[in-house]
Design an enzyme around this catalytic site. Structure first.
Site, short mmCIF file in Angstrom:
data_model
loop_
_atom_site.label_atom_id
_atom_site.label_comp_id
_atom_site.label_asym_id
_atom_site.label_seq_id
_atom_site.Cartn_x
_atom_site.Cartn_y
_atom_site.Cartn_z
CG HIS A 186 -1.68 17.71 -12.86
ND1 HIS A 186 -0.54 18.03 -12.14
CD2 HIS A 186 -2.31 18.87 -13.10
CE1 HIS A 186 -0.50 19.34 -11.96
NE2 HIS A 186 -1.55 19.88 -12.54
CB CYS A 227 2.64 17.78 -8.03
SG CYS A 227 1.96 18.30 -9.61
CB CYS A 281 1.66 13.29 -7.55
SG CYS A 281 0.97 12.38 -8.94
CE LYS A 313 -3.90 1.69 2.73
NZ LYS A 313 -4.59 1.48 4.00
CB CYS A 344 -2.49 12.53 -11.91
SG CYS A 344 -0.76 12.86 -12.30
#
Length: 104
Positions: free
Chosen positions: A86, A82, A71, A53, A73
């Site tokens: 995206h 990020c 992030c 996970k 996406c």
């Protein structure tokens, strides 16, 4: 499986409330959306797949900048941060995902 993440492999659908749910006040412009894994089998196509996970915790005091973008996406080359991936994802899929912004 409901998730806030969506990659090119997921399918989005509008979820209508069932009659068993308590009625909610109508709000203009709100739609419930559920992301579902597509034929590829998962939302996360390649990031840290060896882990059971993927969970990241960052203490606010550890942030180097007053504003840090994370992030959502699953396309970032600097995940969990990020890198703007995206934007390309959104153009290719019609999605509207953006980063999670954490302020110090």
């Amino acid at each position: 499986m409901a998730t806030p993440f969506c990659a090119a492999a997921c399918r989005l659908s509008v979820v209508a409330p069932t009659t068993a749910q308590a009625p909610r006040p109508r709000r203009r412009g709100l739609v419930a959306v559920r992301a579902e894994a597509g034929a590829g089998g998962g939302i996360n196509p390649a990031i840290r797949k060896e882990e059971d996970k993927v969970v990241d915790t960052v203490l606010i005091g550890e942030l180097a900048k007053p504003l840090t973008a994370y992030c959502r996406c699953w396309r970032s080359g600097t995940f969990p941060l990020c890198d703007g991936a995206h934007v390309k994802h959104n153009k290719a899929t019609g999605d509207n995902v953006g980063p999670l912004l954490v302020k110090k």
